[in-house]
Design a protein around this motif. Structure first.
Motif, PDB file in Angstrom:
ATOM      1  N   PHE A 183       0.830  -1.205   0.000  1.00  0.00           N
ATOM      2  CA  PHE A 183       0.000   0.000   0.000  1.00  0.00           C
ATOM      3  C   PHE A 183       0.864   1.255   0.000  1.00  0.00           C
ATOM      4  O   PHE A 183       0.507   2.259  -0.629  1.00  0.00           O
ATOM      5  CB  PHE A 183      -0.953  -0.001   1.195  1.00  0.00           C
ATOM      6  N   SER A 184       2.000   1.220   0.661  1.00  0.00           N
ATOM      7  CA  SER A 184       2.894   2.374   0.670  1.00  0.00           C
ATOM      8  C   SER A 184       3.462   2.642  -0.719  1.00  0.00           C
ATOM      9  O   SER A 184       3.662   3.797  -1.109  1.00  0.00           O
ATOM     10  CB  SER A 184       4.032   2.150   1.673  1.00  0.00           C
ATOM     11  N   ASN A 185       3.699   1.587  -1.488  1.00  0.00           N
ATOM     12  CA  ASN A 185       4.220   1.759  -2.844  1.00  0.00           C
ATOM     13  C   ASN A 185       3.179   2.311  -3.813  1.00  0.00           C
ATOM     14  O   ASN A 185       3.535   2.884  -4.853  1.00  0.00           O
ATOM     15  CB  ASN A 185       4.757   0.428  -3.374  1.00  0.00           C
ATOM     16  N   LEU A 186       1.904   2.142  -3.494  1.00  0.00           N
ATOM     17  CA  LEU A 186       0.853   2.636  -4.390  1.00  0.00           C
ATOM     18  C   LEU A 186       0.911   4.146  -4.589  1.00  0.00           C
ATOM     19  O   LEU A 186       0.478   4.644  -5.636  1.00  0.00           O
ATOM     20  CB  LEU A 186      -0.531   2.255  -3.840  1.00  0.00           C
ATOM     21  N   VAL A 187       1.428   4.889  -3.636  1.00  0.00           N
ATOM     22  CA  VAL A 187       1.439   6.344  -3.746  1.00  0.00           C
ATOM     23  C   VAL A 187       2.317   6.813  -4.902  1.00  0.00           C
ATOM     24  O   VAL A 187       2.190   7.947  -5.376  1.00  0.00           O
ATOM     25  CB  VAL A 187       1.898   7.008  -2.431  1.00  0.00           C
ATOM     26  N   GLU A 188       3.196   5.930  -5.398  1.00  0.00           N
ATOM     27  CA  GLU A 188       4.060   6.285  -6.510  1.00  0.00           C
ATOM     28  C   GLU A 188       3.388   6.064  -7.867  1.00  0.00           C
ATOM     29  O   GLU A 188       3.942   6.445  -8.901  1.00  0.00           O
ATOM     30  CB  GLU A 188       5.354   5.477  -6.449  1.00  0.00           C
ATOM     31  N   ILE A 189       2.227   5.443  -7.886  1.00  0.00           N
ATOM     32  CA  ILE A 189       1.532   5.133  -9.138  1.00  0.00           C
ATOM     33  C   ILE A 189       0.665   6.324  -9.524  1.00  0.00           C
ATOM     34  O   ILE A 189      -0.329   6.627  -8.854  1.00  0.00           O
ATOM     35  CB  ILE A 189       0.658   3.863  -8.999  1.00  0.00           C
ATOM     36  N   GLU A 190       1.017   7.009 -10.601  1.00  0.00           N
ATOM     37  CA  GLU A 190       0.288   8.203 -11.018  1.00  0.00           C
ATOM     38  C   GLU A 190      -0.914   7.876 -11.904  1.00  0.00           C
ATOM     39  O   GLU A 190      -1.920   8.587 -11.870  1.00  0.00           O
ATOM     40  CB  GLU A 190       1.232   9.157 -11.761  1.00  0.00           C
TER      41      GLU A 190
END
Length: 331
Positions: free
Chosen positions: A120-127
Protein backbone atom coordinates in the motif's frame (compact mmCIF):
# COMPACT_ATOMS: atom_id res chain seq x y z
CA UNK A 1 -18.07 -20.32 -15.23
CA UNK A 2 -16.00 -17.92 -17.36
CA UNK A 3 -12.41 -17.77 -16.06
CA UNK A 4 -12.38 -13.97 -16.41
CA UNK A 5 -14.62 -13.76 -13.33
CA UNK A 6 -11.57 -14.63 -11.24
CA UNK A 7 -10.66 -10.98 -11.66
CA UNK A 8 -13.45 -10.20 -9.21
CA UNK A 9 -13.02 -10.64 -5.44
CA UNK A 10 -15.11 -13.49 -4.06
CA UNK A 11 -17.02 -11.31 -1.62
CA UNK A 12 -19.54 -13.02 0.64
CA UNK A 13 -22.94 -12.72 -1.01
CA UNK A 14 -21.36 -12.59 -4.48
CA UNK A 15 -23.08 -14.18 -7.45
CA UNK A 16 -20.20 -15.72 -9.41
CA UNK A 17 -22.02 -19.05 -9.70
CA UNK A 18 -25.28 -17.41 -10.79
CA UNK A 19 -23.85 -14.77 -13.15
CA UNK A 20 -24.31 -16.85 -16.31
CA UNK A 21 -27.92 -17.68 -15.37
CA UNK A 22 -28.69 -14.02 -14.71
CA UNK A 23 -27.31 -12.84 -18.03
CA UNK A 24 -28.99 -15.77 -19.81
CA UNK A 25 -32.36 -14.59 -18.47
CA UNK A 26 -31.63 -11.13 -19.87
CA UNK A 27 -30.74 -12.51 -23.30
CA UNK A 28 -33.67 -14.92 -23.54
CA UNK A 29 -36.37 -12.60 -22.25
CA UNK A 30 -35.33 -9.70 -24.51
CA UNK A 31 -34.16 -9.55 -28.10
CA UNK A 32 -30.50 -8.54 -28.13
CA UNK A 33 -30.27 -6.39 -24.97
CA UNK A 34 -27.50 -3.80 -25.33
CA UNK A 35 -27.45 -1.80 -22.08
CA UNK A 36 -27.18 -3.53 -18.72
CA UNK A 37 -27.51 -1.85 -15.30
CA UNK A 38 -26.11 -3.40 -12.13
CA UNK A 39 -27.59 -1.32 -9.32
CA UNK A 40 -25.62 -3.08 -6.52
CA UNK A 41 -22.27 -4.02 -8.06
CA UNK A 42 -20.83 -5.93 -5.10
CA UNK A 43 -17.91 -8.05 -6.31
CA UNK A 44 -18.74 -7.31 -9.95
CA UNK A 45 -19.34 -10.82 -11.31
CA UNK A 46 -22.72 -10.12 -12.90
CA UNK A 47 -21.68 -6.80 -14.43
CA UNK A 48 -18.46 -8.28 -15.79
CA UNK A 49 -20.38 -11.20 -17.31
CA UNK A 50 -22.73 -8.73 -19.02
CA UNK A 51 -19.69 -6.83 -20.29
CA UNK A 52 -18.18 -10.05 -21.63
CA UNK A 53 -21.40 -10.67 -23.59
CA UNK A 54 -21.03 -7.32 -25.38
CA UNK A 55 -23.44 -5.22 -23.35
CA UNK A 56 -22.65 -1.70 -22.20
CA UNK A 57 -22.59 -1.64 -18.40
CA UNK A 58 -23.74 1.04 -15.96
CA UNK A 59 -22.91 -0.05 -12.42
CA UNK A 60 -23.36 1.40 -8.95
CA UNK A 61 -22.55 0.66 -5.32
CA UNK A 62 -21.98 2.63 -2.14
CA UNK A 63 -19.28 0.28 -0.80
CA UNK A 64 -15.62 1.27 -1.07
CA UNK A 65 -14.63 -2.32 -1.91
CA UNK A 66 -17.11 -2.34 -4.81
CA UNK A 67 -15.94 1.04 -6.09
CA UNK A 68 -12.49 -0.47 -6.51
CA UNK A 69 -13.88 -3.27 -8.71
CA UNK A 70 -15.96 -0.79 -10.72
CA UNK A 71 -12.98 1.44 -11.45
CA UNK A 72 -10.40 -1.31 -12.06
CA UNK A 73 -12.44 -3.86 -14.02
CA UNK A 74 -15.82 -2.54 -15.20
CA UNK A 75 -14.79 0.89 -16.50
CA UNK A 76 -11.38 -0.31 -17.67
CA UNK A 77 -11.36 -1.79 -21.19
CA UNK A 78 -7.65 -2.20 -21.96
CA UNK A 79 -5.16 -1.43 -19.18
CA UNK A 80 -3.55 -4.50 -17.60
CA UNK A 81 -0.97 -5.09 -14.90
CA UNK A 82 2.57 -5.50 -16.28
CA UNK A 83 5.57 -7.04 -14.58
CA UNK A 84 6.99 -3.55 -14.21
CA UNK A 85 3.83 -2.59 -12.31
CA UNK A 86 4.16 -5.75 -10.24
CA UNK A 87 7.73 -4.92 -9.20
CA UNK A 88 6.72 -1.36 -8.38
CA UNK A 89 4.00 -2.67 -6.07
CA UNK A 90 6.11 -5.26 -4.27
CA UNK A 91 9.53 -3.60 -4.00
CA UNK A 92 10.88 -3.06 -0.49
CA UNK A 93 9.90 0.34 0.85
CA UNK A 94 11.99 1.55 3.82
CA UNK A 95 9.49 4.36 4.43
CA UNK A 96 6.40 2.18 4.46
CA UNK A 97 3.35 3.11 6.49
CA UNK A 98 2.17 0.72 9.22
CA UNK A 99 -1.61 1.07 8.97
CA UNK A 100 -2.40 -2.66 8.86
CA UNK A 101 0.25 -3.53 11.42
CA UNK A 102 -1.05 -0.92 13.85
CA UNK A 103 -4.79 -1.47 13.39
CA UNK A 104 -5.23 -5.12 12.31
CA UNK A 105 -2.34 -6.94 13.95
CA UNK A 106 -4.78 -9.30 15.67
CA UNK A 107 -6.14 -10.41 12.28
CA UNK A 108 -2.87 -11.24 10.49
CA UNK A 109 0.56 -12.61 11.36
CA UNK A 110 3.09 -9.78 11.53
CA UNK A 111 4.88 -10.73 8.31
CA UNK A 112 1.61 -10.60 6.37
CA UNK A 113 0.58 -7.26 7.86
CA UNK A 114 4.00 -5.80 7.05
CA UNK A 115 3.85 -7.09 3.46
CA UNK A 116 0.40 -5.55 2.91
CA UNK A 117 1.59 -2.25 4.41
CA UNK A 118 4.62 -2.29 2.12
CA UNK A 119 2.46 -2.72 -0.99
CA UNK A 120 0.00 0.00 0.00
CA UNK A 121 2.89 2.37 0.67
CA UNK A 122 4.22 1.76 -2.84
CA UNK A 123 0.85 2.64 -4.39
CA UNK A 124 1.44 6.34 -3.75
CA UNK A 125 4.06 6.29 -6.51
CA UNK A 126 1.53 5.13 -9.14
CA UNK A 127 0.29 8.20 -11.02
CA UNK A 128 -1.92 6.44 -13.58
CA UNK A 129 -5.39 6.14 -11.97
CA UNK A 130 -6.35 2.94 -13.77
CA UNK A 131 -3.07 1.22 -12.88
CA UNK A 132 -3.44 2.51 -9.33
CA UNK A 133 -6.86 0.84 -9.02
CA UNK A 134 -5.67 -2.38 -10.68
CA UNK A 135 -2.75 -2.72 -8.30
CA UNK A 136 -4.88 -1.84 -5.30
CA UNK A 137 -7.36 -4.53 -6.39
CA UNK A 138 -4.47 -6.98 -6.63
CA UNK A 139 -3.29 -6.42 -3.07
CA UNK A 140 -6.90 -6.40 -1.80
CA UNK A 141 -7.53 -9.81 -3.39
CA UNK A 142 -4.40 -11.12 -1.68
CA UNK A 143 -5.43 -9.60 1.65
CA UNK A 144 -8.86 -11.23 1.43
CA UNK A 145 -7.28 -14.64 0.82
CA UNK A 146 -5.28 -14.22 4.02
CA UNK A 147 -8.47 -13.54 5.98
CA UNK A 148 -11.18 -15.94 4.74
CA UNK A 149 -14.81 -15.77 5.73
CA UNK A 150 -14.58 -17.91 8.84
CA UNK A 151 -11.91 -15.63 10.32
CA UNK A 152 -13.93 -12.54 9.38
CA UNK A 153 -16.99 -13.96 11.06
CA UNK A 154 -15.27 -14.90 14.31
CA UNK A 155 -12.64 -12.15 14.17
CA UNK A 156 -10.00 -14.41 15.65
CA UNK A 157 -6.60 -15.49 14.35
CA UNK A 158 -7.20 -19.25 14.53
CA UNK A 159 -5.30 -20.92 11.70
CA UNK A 160 -5.84 -24.59 12.48
CA UNK A 161 -6.83 -27.73 10.60
CA UNK A 162 -6.50 -28.86 7.02
CA UNK A 163 -8.87 -26.14 5.79
CA UNK A 164 -6.20 -23.56 6.50
CA UNK A 165 -3.53 -25.15 4.33
CA UNK A 166 -4.45 -22.87 1.44
CA UNK A 167 -4.48 -19.81 3.69
CA UNK A 168 -1.05 -20.60 5.10
CA UNK A 169 0.23 -21.13 1.56
CA UNK A 170 -0.90 -17.62 0.60
CA UNK A 171 0.78 -16.16 3.65
CA UNK A 172 4.07 -17.95 3.03
CA UNK A 173 4.24 -17.30 -0.73
CA UNK A 174 2.96 -13.76 -1.31
CA UNK A 175 4.90 -13.01 -4.51
CA UNK A 176 3.91 -16.26 -6.23
CA UNK A 177 0.28 -15.80 -5.22
CA UNK A 178 0.26 -12.19 -6.38
CA UNK A 179 1.61 -13.25 -9.79
CA UNK A 180 -1.23 -15.75 -10.09
CA UNK A 181 -3.78 -13.12 -9.08
CA UNK A 182 -2.26 -10.66 -11.53
CA UNK A 183 -3.02 -13.11 -14.35
CA UNK A 184 -6.56 -13.56 -13.01
CA UNK A 185 -7.21 -9.82 -12.97
CA UNK A 186 -5.72 -9.34 -16.42
CA UNK A 187 -7.95 -12.15 -17.69
CA UNK A 188 -11.01 -10.12 -16.75
CA UNK A 189 -9.95 -6.94 -18.59
CA UNK A 190 -11.90 -6.96 -21.84
CA UNK A 191 -12.96 -4.41 -24.43
CA UNK A 192 -16.66 -4.65 -25.20
CA UNK A 193 -16.58 -1.67 -27.57
CA UNK A 194 -18.37 0.66 -25.17
CA UNK A 195 -17.48 3.11 -22.47
CA UNK A 196 -18.70 1.51 -19.25
CA UNK A 197 -19.49 3.36 -16.05
CA UNK A 198 -19.36 3.04 -12.28
CA UNK A 199 -21.24 5.35 -9.90
CA UNK A 200 -21.11 5.59 -6.13
CA UNK A 201 -24.60 6.84 -5.33
CA UNK A 202 -27.70 6.05 -3.35
CA UNK A 203 -29.48 3.49 -5.52
CA UNK A 204 -32.63 5.56 -6.08
CA UNK A 205 -30.58 8.66 -6.96
CA UNK A 206 -28.55 6.47 -9.33
CA UNK A 207 -31.68 5.18 -11.09
CA UNK A 208 -33.06 8.71 -11.44
CA UNK A 209 -29.68 9.87 -12.79
CA UNK A 210 -29.75 7.19 -15.49
CA UNK A 211 -32.94 8.62 -16.96
CA UNK A 212 -30.99 11.60 -18.22
CA UNK A 213 -28.06 9.74 -19.75
CA UNK A 214 -29.16 6.36 -21.15
CA UNK A 215 -32.07 4.02 -21.92
CA UNK A 216 -31.23 0.66 -20.32
CA UNK A 217 -32.69 -2.65 -21.44
CA UNK A 218 -32.07 -4.59 -18.23
CA UNK A 219 -31.49 -3.75 -14.58
CA UNK A 220 -30.17 -6.26 -12.06
CA UNK A 221 -30.93 -5.72 -8.38
CA UNK A 222 -29.04 -7.52 -5.63
CA UNK A 223 -29.71 -5.38 -2.55
CA UNK A 224 -28.67 -6.37 0.98
CA UNK A 225 -31.18 -8.89 2.27
CA UNK A 226 -33.48 -7.79 5.06
CA UNK A 227 -32.95 -9.97 8.12
CA UNK A 228 -29.43 -11.01 7.10
CA UNK A 229 -26.37 -9.72 8.91
CA UNK A 230 -25.17 -6.59 7.07
CA UNK A 231 -22.08 -7.02 4.88
CA UNK A 232 -20.52 -4.08 6.69
CA UNK A 233 -19.99 -6.32 9.74
CA UNK A 234 -17.78 -8.56 7.64
CA UNK A 235 -16.06 -6.01 5.43
CA UNK A 236 -15.54 -2.83 7.40
CA UNK A 237 -11.95 -3.94 7.94
CA UNK A 238 -11.16 -4.26 4.21
CA UNK A 239 -12.87 -0.94 3.39
CA UNK A 240 -10.69 0.64 6.08
CA UNK A 241 -7.55 -0.91 4.59
CA UNK A 242 -8.51 0.25 1.09
CA UNK A 243 -8.98 3.82 2.28
CA UNK A 244 -6.08 3.59 4.76
CA UNK A 245 -8.16 5.04 7.57
CA UNK A 246 -10.46 3.58 10.19
CA UNK A 247 -14.08 3.82 9.10
CA UNK A 248 -17.25 3.75 11.16
CA UNK A 249 -19.98 1.14 10.75
CA UNK A 250 -22.83 2.33 8.51
CA UNK A 251 -25.49 -0.31 7.88
CA UNK A 252 -27.46 -0.35 4.65
CA UNK A 253 -31.02 0.95 4.75
CA UNK A 254 -32.12 -2.30 3.10
CA UNK A 255 -31.17 -4.26 6.23
CA UNK A 256 -33.68 -2.24 8.24
CA UNK A 257 -37.40 -2.53 8.80
CA UNK A 258 -38.50 -0.16 6.01
CA UNK A 259 -37.18 -2.47 3.26
CA UNK A 260 -40.61 -2.74 1.58
CA UNK A 261 -40.87 1.02 1.16
CA UNK A 262 -37.32 1.16 -0.22
CA UNK A 263 -38.02 -1.62 -2.68
CA UNK A 264 -41.18 0.11 -3.88
CA UNK A 265 -39.33 3.39 -4.43
CA UNK A 266 -36.55 1.55 -6.25
CA UNK A 267 -39.01 -0.09 -8.63
CA UNK A 268 -40.85 3.20 -9.19
CA UNK A 269 -37.54 4.74 -10.28
CA UNK A 270 -37.00 1.83 -12.72
CA UNK A 271 -40.32 1.76 -14.56
CA UNK A 272 -38.67 2.93 -17.81
CA UNK A 273 -36.39 -0.15 -17.86
CA UNK A 274 -38.06 -3.05 -19.73
CA UNK A 275 -36.65 -5.99 -17.74
CA UNK A 276 -35.85 -6.32 -14.04
CA UNK A 277 -33.87 -9.22 -12.57
CA UNK A 278 -33.91 -9.30 -8.78
CA UNK A 279 -31.79 -11.54 -6.54
CA UNK A 280 -33.42 -12.42 -3.28
CA UNK A 281 -32.65 -14.51 -0.23
CA UNK A 282 -32.29 -14.00 3.48
CA UNK A 283 -33.94 -15.51 6.54
CA UNK A 284 -36.89 -13.22 7.27
CA UNK A 285 -38.66 -12.48 4.00
CA UNK A 286 -40.57 -15.00 1.92
CA UNK A 287 -40.29 -14.79 -1.89
CA UNK A 288 -44.05 -14.30 -2.03
CA UNK A 289 -43.65 -11.02 -0.11
CA UNK A 290 -41.19 -9.65 -2.65
CA UNK A 291 -43.31 -10.95 -5.52
CA UNK A 292 -46.32 -9.10 -4.11
CA UNK A 293 -44.40 -5.82 -4.33
CA UNK A 294 -42.96 -6.44 -7.80
CA UNK A 295 -46.23 -7.67 -9.30
CA UNK A 296 -47.80 -4.27 -8.61
CA UNK A 297 -45.66 -2.99 -11.49
CA UNK A 298 -45.45 -5.86 -14.02
CA UNK A 299 -45.76 -9.61 -14.50
CA UNK A 300 -43.25 -11.77 -12.64
CA UNK A 301 -41.57 -15.14 -12.71
CA UNK A 302 -39.90 -16.63 -9.61
CA UNK A 303 -36.93 -18.99 -10.05
CA UNK A 304 -35.36 -20.92 -7.15
CA UNK A 305 -31.78 -22.20 -7.09
CA UNK A 306 -29.89 -24.12 -4.36
CA UNK A 307 -26.76 -22.07 -3.80
CA UNK A 308 -23.43 -22.49 -2.01
CA UNK A 309 -21.51 -19.24 -1.58
CA UNK A 310 -17.95 -19.24 -2.95
CA UNK A 311 -16.45 -17.94 0.29
CA UNK A 312 -18.20 -20.42 2.55
CA UNK A 313 -16.55 -23.56 3.84
CA UNK A 314 -17.83 -26.76 2.25
CA UNK A 315 -19.59 -27.79 5.45
CA UNK A 316 -21.80 -24.68 5.39
CA UNK A 317 -25.36 -25.53 4.46
CA UNK A 318 -26.66 -24.87 0.97
CA UNK A 319 -29.31 -22.13 0.90
CA UNK A 320 -31.99 -21.19 -1.58
CA UNK A 321 -31.44 -18.15 -3.77
CA UNK A 322 -34.31 -16.69 -5.75
CA UNK A 323 -34.29 -14.74 -9.00
CA UNK A 324 -37.44 -12.74 -9.65
CA UNK A 325 -37.81 -11.80 -13.32
CA UNK A 326 -40.17 -8.91 -14.01
CA UNK A 327 -41.18 -7.39 -17.33
CA UNK A 328 -43.19 -7.85 -20.50
CA UNK A 329 -41.16 -10.48 -22.35
CA UNK A 330 -42.01 -12.82 -25.17
CA UNK A 331 -43.46 -16.21 -24.37
Amino acid sequence: MWSGLKACPAYFGGKQKLADRIINFAQTKLDNPKIFVDAFLGGGSVALTAKSKGMQVFSNDMATRSELVGKAVIENNKEKITMEDFYMLTKSNPNKENFVMENFNTYFPSKVAKFIDNCFSNLVEIEDKVKFNLLKLLIVKYTLQCMPFQIMYKMTKNYKGTYWTKVIDFMNNPLNKLRLMMKQINGGIINNGYQNYFFKMDVIEFLEHLKGITRPDVVYFDPPYYGARPYEYYYLWIDSIIEQKMLGLEKSKFNKGDWKDLMTKMFEASEQIPLWIISFGGPKVKPEELNEIVSQFRKTQINKFPYHYSMSAKHFKVINEYLVIAGNWHG
